[in-house]
Design an enzyme around this catalytic site. Structure first.
Site, PDB file in Angstrom:
ATOM      1  N   HIS A   1      39.813  43.326  47.782  1.00 22.29           N
ATOM      2  CA  HIS A   1      38.513  43.508  47.142  1.00 22.29           C
ATOM      3  C   HIS A   1      38.294  42.316  46.193  1.00 22.29           C
ATOM      4  O   HIS A   1      39.260  41.767  45.679  1.00 22.29           O
ATOM      5  CB  HIS A   1      38.586  44.819  46.347  1.00 22.29           C
ATOM      6  CG  HIS A   1      37.290  45.298  45.791  1.00 22.29           C
ATOM      7  ND1 HIS A   1      36.742  44.785  44.636  1.00 22.29           N
ATOM      8  CD2 HIS A   1      36.446  46.276  46.204  1.00 22.29           C
ATOM      9  CE1 HIS A   1      35.617  45.434  44.371  1.00 22.29           C
ATOM     10  NE2 HIS A   1      35.397  46.338  45.307  1.00 22.29           N
TER      11      HIS A   1
ATOM     12  N   ASP B   1      46.848  46.917  43.829  1.00 23.04           N
ATOM     13  CA  ASP B   1      45.505  47.417  43.560  1.00 23.04           C
ATOM     14  C   ASP B   1      45.421  48.809  44.185  1.00 23.04           C
ATOM     15  O   ASP B   1      45.305  48.941  45.401  1.00 23.04           O
ATOM     16  CB  ASP B   1      44.471  46.460  44.170  1.00 23.04           C
ATOM     17  CG  ASP B   1      43.055  47.014  44.082  1.00 23.04           C
ATOM     18  OD1 ASP B   1      42.872  48.121  43.523  1.00 23.04           O
ATOM     19  OD2 ASP B   1      42.132  46.338  44.571  1.00 23.04           O
TER      20      ASP B   1
ATOM     21  N   GLN C   1      41.840  52.201  45.832  1.00 26.24           N
ATOM     22  CA  GLN C   1      41.533  52.993  47.014  1.00 26.24           C
ATOM     23  C   GLN C   1      42.693  53.931  47.373  1.00 26.24           C
ATOM     24  O   GLN C   1      42.476  54.994  47.937  1.00 26.24           O
ATOM     25  CB  GLN C   1      41.239  52.044  48.194  1.00 26.24           C
ATOM     26  CG  GLN C   1      40.350  52.622  49.256  1.00 26.24           C
ATOM     27  CD  GLN C   1      39.030  53.090  48.711  1.00 26.24           C
ATOM     28  OE1 GLN C   1      38.690  54.255  48.785  1.00 26.24           O
ATOM     29  NE2 GLN C   1      38.265  52.178  48.107  1.00 26.24           N
TER      30      GLN C   1
END
Lengths: 418, 158
Positions: free
Chosen positions: A122, A199, A202
């Protein structure tokens, strides 16, 4: 499958209509809906004990501080961390990654160092590293992807090398749904003395997450994608790493003492929480964690595997879905290797046109580049349509998605070659 | 009529499926690229001007239905017109789309077809898709007027 009939009663928004149709909310990768328990926690704070935290000696402030810190404890357990001092509240996952880039990064990254990323990151796990690389002269390297949107582990062995200082990878792709082999990547990074940032924006909302199993050094995620309110992100990092990092932002709450020309930083975690934090939303995030704990993250994952298997079967059976060869799905086809995020295109129809026609039928999906422009370039498309599931979604809603897609094809199909 | 019917009117779908004046001009008076970075609409506009008249106009585009249809209808509307008349058409179209959000307006007879795009006004995020070709044409006319024909330029919607 989860008892969606019961769960849906907790989500007031799911009973509203959109354009005269029942709302079918399939944009959970962008943000999830909120149960009444979370909504009530916000108004309860403002109605009963609104006060600043870590400051007053009065009852309201004590109650607010206790509730605020309780969320920190809940999150500690939720990601199986050892110590609540390792949990830093930020504005969102993006802010958490930026904190690492600009505090740890500036102190540790030098010219010639390498930061290894994947092409499926992202923008929030890409642009901060571009900024850091520009400032320090470090190099960015990118792992390769397989045809079905997984990280090519051979390339990981090749690219993670003696100059690698940091590997920053998403736990779950917000485009492909791919669940990445984080622990394997961690081993490669640590063997080279590099740190691993994950990250989890999600991944954490959808799969049981343990920082020990991931073997990562940093984990960033955002509460609004997991039933919580917007405005709360979390950074977890190992205590010794956080202790060594310089403060990022200066101000109130992050200090233990201040003189005219100098300050002493507060201890963890407050060292990184300058200024009045987002008290109401952090407290309500605790209600979101409690809600997920009640269901159980393993049950959440199993529910989404069931929905994903069903969706994959519909994507695969062109005779059933009536879309012929026009429907192109990106990402892994094995439900055990992916989350409930489905990016696709329908012939030459622009994703915005798909999104529009679906919206008119009450079906909310995302259309566009999903904050992953480099990945869209790699796929050679301007964007994709994306449907993403959560605990309240049902197989009937997946059916509705395909019914709506048929309508889109009817309205806009047979596009001439341009 | 459902919302979709309102947006995807027959005229729009016809231009989407069969875009007019599609292609390139080998030696145009000017060439301008237009992009809408947020949604990925991209087009290249070729303009041939002789004696202050639009002798030829061609578009190549990759975009959504609204963007494609709007560009196609625009080329139809301005082909053969004087630069001054083309500018008037641009102004009337942009007025219809941007200034008169609440109510439908009638356009002059030679532009009637463009009224079909008024359905887009109900979808604020899509207005940019419809406007992009027109902003690109505005830049092309500026290039020609400023005798800036050597330089190709780029228009980016923000």
């Amino acid at each position: 499958m989860l008892n969606t009939n019961e769960i849906r009663k907790d989500f007031p928004i799911l009973s509203r209509e959109v354009n005269g149709k029942k709302l079918i909310y399939l944009d959970n990768a962008a943000t999830s809906q909120k149960p009444i328990q979370v909504i009530d926690a916000i108004s309860d704070y403002y109605k009963r004990y609104n006060a600043n935290v870590h400051r007053g000696i009065h009852t309201l402030s004590e109650e607010a501080t206790t509730a605020y810190e309780e969320t920190r404890e809940l999150i500690t357990d939720f990601i199986k961390a050892d110590d609540s001092k390792e949990i830093i509240f930020t504005a969102n996952a993006t802010a958490a990654i930026n904190l690492v880039a600009f505090s740890w990064g500036k102190a540790n990254i030098k010219k010639g160092d390498e930061i290894v990323l994947s092409p499926m990151e992202h923008h929030s796990n890409l642009v901060p590293w571009q900024m850091l690389a520009k400032e320090t002269g470090a190099k960015l390297l990118f792992l390769e992807l397989t045809e079905d949107g997984q990280i090519d582990m051979e390339s990981a062995k090749e690219w993670i090398g003696p100059h690698t200082k940091l590997v920053a990878i998403t736990q779950m792709s917000n485009v492909f749904g791919t669940i990445n082999p984080i622990a394997e990547i961690a081993k490669l990074a640590h063997a080279r003395g590099a740190l691993l940032l994950v990250d989890g924006a999600q991944g954490v909302p959808h799969i049981p997450t343990s920082v020990h199993e991931l073997q990562c050094d940093f984990l960033a995620f955002s509460m609004h994608k997991m039933l919580g309110p917007t405005g709360v992100g979390v950074l977890w990092a190992k205590r010794e790493i956080l202790e060594a990092m310089p403060p990022f932002m200066g101000g109130g709450d992050m200090i233990s003492s201040v003189k005219l020309t100098s300050f002493t930083a507060n201890e963890l975690p407050w060292k990184f929480e300058a200024g009045t934090p987002n008290i109401a939303d952090v407290i309500a995030s605790g209600a979101a964690i409690t809600y997920l704990n009640k269901i159980g993250m393993q049950a959440v994952r199993e529910h989404e595997i069931e929905l994903s298997k069903y969706a994959l079967s519909l994507f695969a059976e062109t005779s059933k879905n009536g879309m012929g060869d026009d429907l192109v799905l990106y990402g892994p086809l094995d439900a055990s290797k992916r989350g409930g995020v489905f990016s696709f295109n329908l012939g030459d129809i622009h994703p915005h046109d798909i999104g529009q026609i679906l919206s008119d039928q009450g079906v909310a999906i995302r259309a566009g580049h999903h904050c992953c422009q480099p990945l869209m370039n790699e796929l050679g498309v301007p964007g994709t349509a994306r449907a993403s599931f959560y605990i309240y979604n049902t197989k009937e809603e997946v059916d509705m998605l395909f019914t709506a897609l048929k309508e889109a094809k009817k309205v806009l199909g047979h596009v001439s070659i341009r | 009529m459902s919302l979709s019917d309102e947006l995807y009117r027959e005229t729009i779908l016809d231009h989407y499926h069969h875009p007019r004046n599609r292609g390139v001009i080998e030696k145009p008076s000017t060439l301008v690229e237009g992009v809408n970075p947020l949604c990925g609409d991209e087009l290249t506009l070729y303009l041939q001007v002789e004696d202050s008249k639009i002798k030829d106009i061609k578009l190549t585009a990759k975009g959504c239905s609204i963007n494609t249809a709007s560009g196609s209808m625009m080329t139809d509307a301005v082909l053969g017109q004087s630069i001054a008349e083309a500018q008037k058409i641009i102004d009337s179209f942009k007025h219809m789309m941007l200034e008169s959000r609440e109510k439908d307006v009638s356009l002059p007879e030679n532009m009637e077809e463009l009224e079909a795009l008024q359905g887009v006004k109900k979808y604020p995020v899509r207005i940019k898709c419809a406007i992009l070709p027109w902003n690109t044409l505005t830049q092309a006319i500026k290039n020609v007027s400023a005798n800036n024909s050597e330089k190709s330029t780029k228009v980016e919607m923000s």
